[in-house]
Write a protein that holds these residues in place. Structure first.
Motif, mmCIF file in Angstrom:
data_model
loop_
_atom_site.group_PDB
_atom_site.id
_atom_site.type_symbol
_atom_site.label_atom_id
_atom_site.label_comp_id
_atom_site.label_asym_id
_atom_site.label_seq_id
_atom_site.Cartn_x
_atom_site.Cartn_y
_atom_site.Cartn_z
ATOM 1 N N CYS A 49 26.904 46.678 71.393
ATOM 2 C CA CYS A 49 26.258 45.734 70.474
ATOM 3 C C CYS A 49 27.159 44.550 70.138
ATOM 4 O O CYS A 49 28.375 44.702 70.010
ATOM 5 C CB CYS A 49 25.907 46.433 69.159
ATOM 6 N N LYS A 50 26.546 43.413 69.949
ATOM 7 C CA LYS A 50 27.276 42.268 69.438
ATOM 8 C C LYS A 50 27.606 42.504 67.981
ATOM 9 O O LYS A 50 26.811 43.040 67.215
ATOM 10 C CB LYS A 50 26.447 40.994 69.583
ATOM 11 N N SER A 51 28.801 42.089 67.588
ATOM 12 C CA SER A 51 29.253 42.231 66.208
ATOM 13 C C SER A 51 29.174 40.885 65.507
ATOM 14 O O SER A 51 29.599 39.856 66.056
ATOM 15 C CB SER A 51 30.697 42.748 66.186
ATOM 16 N N TYR A 52 28.633 40.890 64.285
ATOM 17 C CA TYR A 52 28.461 39.654 63.527
ATOM 18 C C TYR A 52 29.393 39.677 62.315
ATOM 19 O O TYR A 52 29.303 40.557 61.455
ATOM 20 C CB TYR A 52 27.009 39.510 63.078
ATOM 21 N N ASP A 53 30.310 38.715 62.265
ATOM 22 C CA ASP A 53 31.290 38.669 61.188
ATOM 23 C C ASP A 53 30.672 38.141 59.903
ATOM 24 O O ASP A 53 29.957 37.127 59.916
ATOM 25 C CB ASP A 53 32.476 37.779 61.570
ATOM 26 N N LEU A 54 30.980 38.800 58.807
ATOM 27 C CA LEU A 54 30.569 38.305 57.498
ATOM 28 C C LEU A 54 31.509 37.182 57.066
ATOM 29 O O LEU A 54 32.717 37.231 57.349
ATOM 30 C CB LEU A 54 30.591 39.421 56.455
ATOM 31 N N MET A 55 30.964 36.186 56.382
ATOM 32 C CA MET A 55 31.739 35.043 55.901
ATOM 33 C C MET A 55 31.617 34.947 54.383
ATOM 34 O O MET A 55 30.644 35.421 53.785
ATOM 35 C CB MET A 55 31.242 33.753 56.547
ATOM 36 N N ALA A 56 32.604 34.312 53.778
ATOM 37 C CA ALA A 56 32.601 34.173 52.322
ATOM 38 C C ALA A 56 31.396 33.356 51.867
ATOM 39 O O ALA A 56 30.979 32.409 52.542
ATOM 40 C CB ALA A 56 33.888 33.502 51.856
ATOM 41 N N ILE A 57 30.832 33.732 50.732
ATOM 42 C CA ILE A 57 29.730 32.966 50.176
ATOM 43 C C ILE A 57 30.201 31.548 49.857
ATOM 44 O O ILE A 57 31.352 31.332 49.446
ATOM 45 C CB ILE A 57 29.157 33.653 48.926
ATOM 46 N N VAL A 58 29.358 30.556 50.081
ATOM 47 C CA VAL A 58 29.735 29.151 49.883
ATOM 48 C C VAL A 58 29.495 28.741 48.433
ATOM 49 O O VAL A 58 28.355 28.708 47.963
ATOM 50 C CB VAL A 58 28.942 28.222 50.833
ATOM 51 N N ARG A 59 30.584 28.449 47.721
ATOM 52 C CA ARG A 59 30.496 27.942 46.359
ATOM 53 C C ARG A 59 31.029 26.521 46.252
ATOM 54 O O ARG A 59 30.681 25.786 45.343
ATOM 55 C CB ARG A 59 31.253 28.868 45.397
ATOM 56 N N GLU A 60 31.880 26.150 47.189
ATOM 57 C CA GLU A 60 32.393 24.783 47.257
ATOM 58 C C GLU A 60 32.805 24.493 48.691
ATOM 59 O O GLU A 60 32.785 25.385 49.545
ATOM 60 C CB GLU A 60 33.569 24.604 46.292
ATOM 61 N N CYS A 61 33.170 23.236 48.962
ATOM 62 C CA CYS A 61 33.382 22.789 50.339
ATOM 63 C C CYS A 61 34.346 23.674 51.120
ATOM 64 O O CYS A 61 34.110 23.985 52.285
ATOM 65 C CB CYS A 61 33.913 21.363 50.338
ATOM 66 N N LYS A 62 35.422 24.083 50.496
ATOM 67 C CA LYS A 62 36.457 24.821 51.209
ATOM 68 C C LYS A 62 35.976 26.186 51.696
ATOM 69 O O LYS A 62 36.610 26.811 52.544
ATOM 70 C CB LYS A 62 37.685 25.003 50.318
ATOM 71 N N ASP A 63 34.841 26.660 51.178
ATOM 72 C CA ASP A 63 34.336 27.980 51.560
ATOM 73 C C ASP A 63 33.581 27.987 52.879
ATOM 74 O O ASP A 63 33.352 29.048 53.453
ATOM 75 C CB ASP A 63 33.412 28.531 50.469
ATOM 76 N N ILE A 64 33.148 26.809 53.356
ATOM 77 C CA ILE A 64 32.364 26.752 54.586
ATOM 78 C C ILE A 64 33.210 27.237 55.750
ATOM 79 O O ILE A 64 34.342 26.814 55.941
ATOM 80 C CB ILE A 64 31.838 25.327 54.832
#
Length: 253
Positions: A49-64
Motif C-alpha cells: 500500500c501507498k503510505s500517506y504522511d500526515l502534516m501539521a494543521i495550517v494555522r499560519e503561513c509557516k505551517d504549510i
C-alpha cells in the motif's frame, strides 16, 4: 473531533483558494482478499500500500507543508464488508483516559479520526479509534449540524479497532516509540438507508465508480510536547471539518 477555535490570517488565503487543485490529492484504494481482522495489522497487503504522511494543521503561513512534531502516516484498504484505515504514529507518550465506546475521545487523549463523505452530498461521518481499541461513530446530516445534540449520538454499527503499542499505555514514567491503530468501518454503515426527509438526494453507494472524500486526522497528547499536536492527511486549514480539503477517494475494482 476537531473543535479548536482558530482564527484565519491573511497569509492562509492562497492555501484556501488553491484547495481544489493543489491541496486535494487523489487517493486510490486497493481491494484486499482474505483479510482477517484479528491479524489485520500484520496483513501482507499493507506492504504494497501507498503510505500517506500526515502534516501539521495550517494555522499560519509557516505551517504549510510542515510535518507534525511526531510523525504519522496512514494506509488504506477495503473489501466487500469493510473500509480499513491503518495509522502508524510515532508517539513519545501514548495515553488515553477513554474507557468505553462512544466518547468524545479528542478530549481524552491520543486517537486517529476518520472522516468519510460523499463528494456531492452534505452528510458525512466522523469515526474515532483509540490505542486501547475503543471507537466512536458520529454522523452529521451536514456541516451545519455539527455540535447539535443529535449529531453527537453514538451508534454501535460494527466498527472495529485493533492496536499495537510500542511502549506502555498510560505510563508517563518512560518514553514510548509509537503505535499502530487499525480501524475497520462497515461498508453497510456507509451504505445504510436514509430517509427521503433527511436525504432528498438519496444515498451515495460506497463503491467503485462513486465519488467520495476522506480525511485522516490525529490528536497527539504527550508529556514531552508543550501543546497538543494536530495533524492530518491531507493537510487541512484550521479545522478538521474543512470539507473543502478532503482528499478524493477512489475505490479500485
Amino acid at each position: 473531533m476537531k473543535h479548536i477555535l482558530l482564527f484565519a490570517v491573511l497569509c492562509t488565503m492562497p492555501f484556501l483558494s488553491a484547495a481544489p487543485a493543489t491541496f486535494r490529492p487523489k487517493v486510490s484504494v486497493e481491494k484486499v482478499e482474505n483479510f482477517d481482522f484479528t491479524t489485520g495489522i500484520d496483513h501482507p497487503a499493507w506492504n504494497k500500500c501507498k503510505s500517506y504522511d500526515l502534516m501539521a494543521i495550517v494555522r499560519e503561513c509557516k505551517d504549510i507543508n510542515t510535518a507534525p512534531r511526531e510523525k504519522g502516516s496512514a494506509k488504506l484498504l477495503y473489501d466487500d464488508k469493510y473500509f480499513y484505515v491503518r495509522a502508524d504514529f510515532c508517539d513519545s507518550d501514548i495515553m488515553t483516559t477513554a474507557t468505553e465506546n462512544g466518547g468524545h475521545f479528542y478530549l481524552q487523549g491520543d486517537l486517529v479520526e476518520v472522516f468519510l463523505k460523499p463528494a456531492n452530498a452534505n452528510y458525512y461521518w466522523e469515526i474515532y479509534g483509540t490505542p486501547n481499541k475503543l471507537n466512536t461513530r458520529f454522523y452529521f446530516t451536514s456541516r451545519s449540524t455539527v455540535g447539535t445534540p443529535s449529531s453527537f449520538t453514538h451508534q454501535d454499527t460494527g466498527i472495529k479497532v485493533a492496536s499495537k503499542i510500542y511502549g506502555t499505555l498510560n505510563y508517563p514514567g518512560d518514553k514510548d516509540k509509537g503505535m499502530v491503530i487499525l480501524v475497520a468501518i462497515p461498508i453497510a454503515e456507509l451504505n445504510r438507508p436514509h430517509t427521503d426527509k433527511d436525504h432528498p438526494a438519496g444515498t451515495v453507494p460506497f463503491a467503485p465508480g462513486h465519488e467520495w472524500r476522506m480525511l485522516i486526522a490525529r490528536y497527539n497528547y504527550s508529556r514531552y510536547l508543550d501543546e497538543t499536536d494536530y495533524s492530518s492527511f491531507p493537510q487541512i486549514l484550521m479545522s478538521y471539518h474543512a470539507l473543502e480539503y478532503f482528499a478524493e477517494l477512489e475505490l479500485l475494482k
